[in-house]
Design a protein around this motif. Structure first.
Motif, PDB file in Angstrom:
ATOM      1  N   ARG A  28       0.748  -1.005  -0.228  1.00  0.00           N
ATOM      2  CA  ARG A  28       0.020  -0.387  -0.090  1.00  0.00           C
ATOM      3  C   ARG A  28       1.041   1.426  -0.133  1.00  0.00           C
ATOM      4  O   ARG A  28       1.051   1.458   1.263  1.00  0.00           O
ATOM      5  CB  ARG A  28      -0.793  -0.248   1.208  1.00  0.00           C
ATOM      6  CG  ARG A  28      -1.949   0.918   1.295  1.00  0.00           C
ATOM      7  CD  ARG A  28      -3.192   0.800   1.906  1.00  0.00           C
ATOM      8  NE  ARG A  28      -3.167   0.254   3.914  1.00  0.00           N
ATOM      9  CZ  ARG A  28      -2.181   1.483   4.287  1.00  0.00           C
ATOM     10  NH1 ARG A  28      -3.014   2.990   3.954  1.00  0.00           N
ATOM     11  NH2 ARG A  28      -2.327   1.323   5.609  1.00  0.00           N
ATOM     12  N   SER A  32       2.192   7.343   6.295  1.00  0.00           N
ATOM     13  CA  SER A  32       3.007   8.246   6.823  1.00  0.00           C
ATOM     14  C   SER A  32       3.629   6.596   7.711  1.00  0.00           C
ATOM     15  O   SER A  32       3.016   6.162   8.191  1.00  0.00           O
ATOM     16  CB  SER A  32       2.021   9.442   7.533  1.00  0.00           C
ATOM     17  OG  SER A  32       0.885   8.284   8.366  1.00  0.00           O
ATOM     18  N   LEU A  33       4.334   7.712   8.406  1.00  0.00           N
ATOM     19  CA  LEU A  33       5.049   6.748   9.406  1.00  0.00           C
ATOM     20  C   LEU A  33       4.414   6.777  10.699  1.00  0.00           C
ATOM     21  O   LEU A  33       4.547   5.711  10.958  1.00  0.00           O
ATOM     22  CB  LEU A  33       6.379   7.970  10.797  1.00  0.00           C
ATOM     23  CG  LEU A  33       6.996   7.765  11.488  1.00  0.00           C
ATOM     24  CD1 LEU A  33       7.642   6.725  10.798  1.00  0.00           C
ATOM     25  CD2 LEU A  33       7.434   8.641  12.345  1.00  0.00           C
ATOM     26  N   PHE A  34       3.326   6.947  10.792  1.00  0.00           N
ATOM     27  CA  PHE A  34       2.348   6.335  12.170  1.00  0.00           C
ATOM     28  C   PHE A  34       1.314   5.088  10.906  1.00  0.00           C
ATOM     29  O   PHE A  34       1.119   4.207  11.650  1.00  0.00           O
ATOM     30  CB  PHE A  34       1.286   7.696  12.378  1.00  0.00           C
ATOM     31  CG  PHE A  34       0.330   6.992  12.995  1.00  0.00           C
ATOM     32  CD1 PHE A  34       0.241   6.635  14.515  1.00  0.00           C
ATOM     33  CD2 PHE A  34      -1.178   6.715  12.938  1.00  0.00           C
ATOM     34  CE1 PHE A  34      -0.721   6.259  15.388  1.00  0.00           C
ATOM     35  CE2 PHE A  34      -2.200   6.020  13.201  1.00  0.00           C
ATOM     36  CZ  PHE A  34      -1.247   6.267  15.038  1.00  0.00           C
ATOM     37  N   GLU A  35       1.560   4.836  10.094  1.00  0.00           N
ATOM     38  CA  GLU A  35       0.489   3.740   9.140  1.00  0.00           C
ATOM     39  C   GLU A  35       1.684   2.803   9.972  1.00  0.00           C
ATOM     40  O   GLU A  35       1.158   1.946   9.671  1.00  0.00           O
ATOM     41  CB  GLU A  35       0.458   4.536   7.762  1.00  0.00           C
ATOM     42  CG  GLU A  35      -1.357   5.124   7.892  1.00  0.00           C
ATOM     43  CD  GLU A  35      -1.180   5.955   6.778  1.00  0.00           C
ATOM     44  OE1 GLU A  35      -1.572   6.676   6.448  1.00  0.00           O
ATOM     45  OE2 GLU A  35      -2.086   5.089   5.838  1.00  0.00           O
ATOM     46  N   ALA A  38       1.656   1.982  13.170  1.00  0.00           N
ATOM     47  CA  ALA A  38       0.768   0.942  12.975  1.00  0.00           C
ATOM     48  C   ALA A  38       0.228  -0.180  12.424  1.00  0.00           C
ATOM     49  O   ALA A  38      -0.696  -1.695  12.832  1.00  0.00           O
ATOM     50  CB  ALA A  38      -0.725   1.540  12.933  1.00  0.00           C
ATOM     51  N   GLY A  39       0.801  -0.884  11.409  1.00  0.00           N
ATOM     52  CA  GLY A  39       0.256  -1.633  10.593  1.00  0.00           C
ATOM     53  C   GLY A  39       1.613  -3.270  10.853  1.00  0.00           C
ATOM     54  O   GLY A  39       1.310  -3.869  10.452  1.00  0.00           O
ATOM     55  N   VAL A  41       2.199  -3.456  13.859  1.00  0.00           N
ATOM     56  CA  VAL A  41       1.417  -4.487  15.147  1.00  0.00           C
ATOM     57  C   VAL A  41       0.352  -5.141  14.571  1.00  0.00           C
ATOM     58  O   VAL A  41       0.476  -6.520  15.155  1.00  0.00           O
ATOM     59  CB  VAL A  41       1.009  -3.054  15.631  1.00  0.00           C
ATOM     60  CG1 VAL A  41       0.280  -3.532  16.646  1.00  0.00           C
ATOM     61  CG2 VAL A  41       2.408  -1.758  16.299  1.00  0.00           C
ATOM     62  N   ALA A  42       0.093  -4.605  13.153  1.00  0.00           N
ATOM     63  CA  ALA A  42      -1.348  -5.343  12.596  1.00  0.00           C
ATOM     64  C   ALA A  42      -1.335  -7.286  12.299  1.00  0.00           C
ATOM     65  O   ALA A  42      -1.598  -7.822  12.458  1.00  0.00           O
ATOM     66  CB  ALA A  42      -2.514  -4.738  11.861  1.00  0.00           C
ATOM     67  N   ARG A  50       8.980   4.451  16.635  1.00  0.00           N
ATOM     68  CA  ARG A  50       8.762   5.607  15.240  1.00  0.00           C
ATOM     69  C   ARG A  50      10.163   6.645  14.802  1.00  0.00           C
ATOM     70  O   ARG A  50      10.861   6.144  13.522  1.00  0.00           O
ATOM     71  CB  ARG A  50       7.505   6.779  16.177  1.00  0.00           C
ATOM     72  CG  ARG A  50       6.515   6.221  15.798  1.00  0.00           C
ATOM     73  CD  ARG A  50       5.546   7.483  16.679  1.00  0.00           C
ATOM     74  NE  ARG A  50       4.538   6.867  16.754  1.00  0.00           N
ATOM     75  CZ  ARG A  50       3.716   6.938  17.787  1.00  0.00           C
ATOM     76  NH1 ARG A  50       3.631   8.056  18.277  1.00  0.00           N
ATOM     77  NH2 ARG A  50       2.038   6.374  17.804  1.00  0.00           N
ATOM     78  N   ARG A  70       3.593  15.033  -0.039  1.00  0.00           N
ATOM     79  CA  ARG A  70       2.529  15.275   1.354  1.00  0.00           C
ATOM     80  C   ARG A  70       0.974  15.342   0.901  1.00  0.00           C
ATOM     81  O   ARG A  70       0.234  15.769  -0.400  1.00  0.00           O
ATOM     82  CB  ARG A  70       2.820  16.970   1.848  1.00  0.00           C
ATOM     83  CG  ARG A  70       3.960  16.693   2.174  1.00  0.00           C
ATOM     84  CD  ARG A  70       4.526  17.671   3.316  1.00  0.00           C
ATOM     85  NE  ARG A  70       6.148  18.372   3.615  1.00  0.00           N
ATOM     86  CZ  ARG A  70       6.186  18.493   4.925  1.00  0.00           C
ATOM     87  NH1 ARG A  70       5.229  18.283   6.268  1.00  0.00           N
ATOM     88  NH2 ARG A  70       7.582  18.219   5.731  1.00  0.00           N
ATOM     89  N   ARG A  73      -0.654  18.574   5.743  1.00  0.00           N
ATOM     90  CA  ARG A  73       0.999  18.335   6.764  1.00  0.00           C
ATOM     91  C   ARG A  73       1.939  17.379   6.532  1.00  0.00           C
ATOM     92  O   ARG A  73       2.682  17.238   7.200  1.00  0.00           O
ATOM     93  CB  ARG A  73       1.092  19.470   7.413  1.00  0.00           C
ATOM     94  CG  ARG A  73       0.530  20.947   7.196  1.00  0.00           C
ATOM     95  CD  ARG A  73       0.019  22.003   8.111  1.00  0.00           C
ATOM     96  NE  ARG A  73      -1.422  21.174   8.994  1.00  0.00           N
ATOM     97  CZ  ARG A  73      -1.465  21.017  10.333  1.00  0.00           C
ATOM     98  NH1 ARG A  73      -0.872  21.744  11.057  1.00  0.00           N
ATOM     99  NH2 ARG A  73      -2.328  20.678  11.170  1.00  0.00           N
ATOM    100  N   THR A  74       0.770  15.800   6.637  1.00  0.00           N
ATOM    101  CA  THR A  74       1.558  14.856   6.321  1.00  0.00           C
ATOM    102  C   THR A  74       1.957  14.094   5.620  1.00  0.00           C
ATOM    103  O   THR A  74       1.805  14.687   4.577  1.00  0.00           O
ATOM    104  CB  THR A  74       0.063  13.939   7.001  1.00  0.00           C
ATOM    105  OG1 THR A  74      -0.994  14.185   8.230  1.00  0.00           O
ATOM    106  CG2 THR A  74       0.489  12.875   7.905  1.00  0.00           C
ATOM    107  N   LYS A  75       3.534  14.109   5.861  1.00  0.00           N
ATOM    108  CA  LYS A  75       4.170  13.595   5.028  1.00  0.00           C
ATOM    109  C   LYS A  75       4.015  11.467   4.655  1.00  0.00           C
ATOM    110  O   LYS A  75       3.997  10.569   5.906  1.00  0.00           O
ATOM    111  CB  LYS A  75       5.521  13.484   5.838  1.00  0.00           C
ATOM    112  CG  LYS A  75       6.699  14.781   5.431  1.00  0.00           C
ATOM    113  CD  LYS A  75       8.248  13.998   6.208  1.00  0.00           C
ATOM    114  CE  LYS A  75       9.165  13.564   6.039  1.00  0.00           C
ATOM    115  NZ  LYS A  75      10.097  14.000   6.530  1.00  0.00           N
TER     116      LYS A  75
END
Lengths: 96, 130
Positions: A28, A32-35, A38-39, A41-42, A50, A70, A73-75
């Motif tokens: 996919r 973002s870094l966060f996704e 999170a992915g 972990v899933a 992070r 972008r 504002r999210t990378k």
């Protein structure tokens, strides 16, 4: 592709966590870094901090394997396959 | 000891009130004028009016702006709320004009999604998997 670019590419791929990030982005794009964290972990994979993922993404970006865009504002990060194709053309292709 | 209040830093308290009350559907618990244009403004879940309050806190401390901006760059939510049916909630919020930055995705023990609160924060919603 210059020898330095080949070095950067193979160095970037010479790490299991970075190859996992490549796999995630192949499944996919535009995460973002966060996704990305999170992915992991899933998938029941070892938890990646992070900070660590951020540094791995930087290495991948320098090797040309990850492109940053972008959304607001999210990378977001997406895979770029041209360094792999260039490496095949410049060197791997001669062996295979 | 118990957690009675937690906070999000909002760029504009009035705008935040309209978003958190009118779009998300929280109820105002306290709205106290603190002077200087600042309010002690908290909301609660209408299902649990005596539960933990969410303080919609002004962002005017100089450290808050850079902190919020850095979280948004990396896509990291400032708060996380629990819902019973994430698909229905996402549909409802989109109909309210809420912008999602992460569509519902598998995050292990939960399904999660992320939206923009229009006050400088990303907010996560989660549904615990049955």
């Amino acid at each position: 592709m210059t020898p330095d670019e080949l070095d950067a590419l193979f160095k970037a791929l010479a790490d299991p966590t970075r190859r996992r990030i490549v796999d995630r982005l192949a499944e996919r794009p535009d995460q973002s870094l966060f996704e990305l964290c999170a992915g992991a972990v899933a998938k029941g994979q070892p938890v990646m901090s992070r900070q660590a993922v951020s540094q791995h993404l930087e290495v991948l970006e320098k090797a040309g394997l990850v492109q940053v865009t972008r959304a607001g504002r999210t990378k977001l990060h997406r895979l770029e396959l041209w360094p792999l194709r260039a490496a095949q053309k410049a060197w791997l292709g001669r062996l295979l | 000891m118990k957690i009675y209040v937690t906070n999000v830093f909002v760029d504009d308290q009035q705008k935040a009130l309209e978003f958190y009350r009118d779009r998300l559907g929280f109820a105002v618990k306290r709205d106290i004028d603190l002077g200087g244009g600042n309010r002690w403004l908290t909301v609660v879940s209408p299902d649990n009016p005596d539960g933990t309050e969410l303080l919609l806190e002004p962002s005017d401390h100089p450290a808050v702006g850079p902190f919020k901006a850095a979280l948004v760059v990396d896509g990291i939510p400032a708060a996380s709320f629990m819902v019973d049916d994430i698909a229905a909630e996402v549909a409802r919020l989109k109909a309210e004009g809420v912008q999602f930055t992460v569509e519902p995705m598998d995050a292990g023990a939960v399904m999660m999604a992320v939206f923009d609160d229009s006050c400088g924060n990303l907010i996560q919603i989660v549904q615990v998997k049955g």
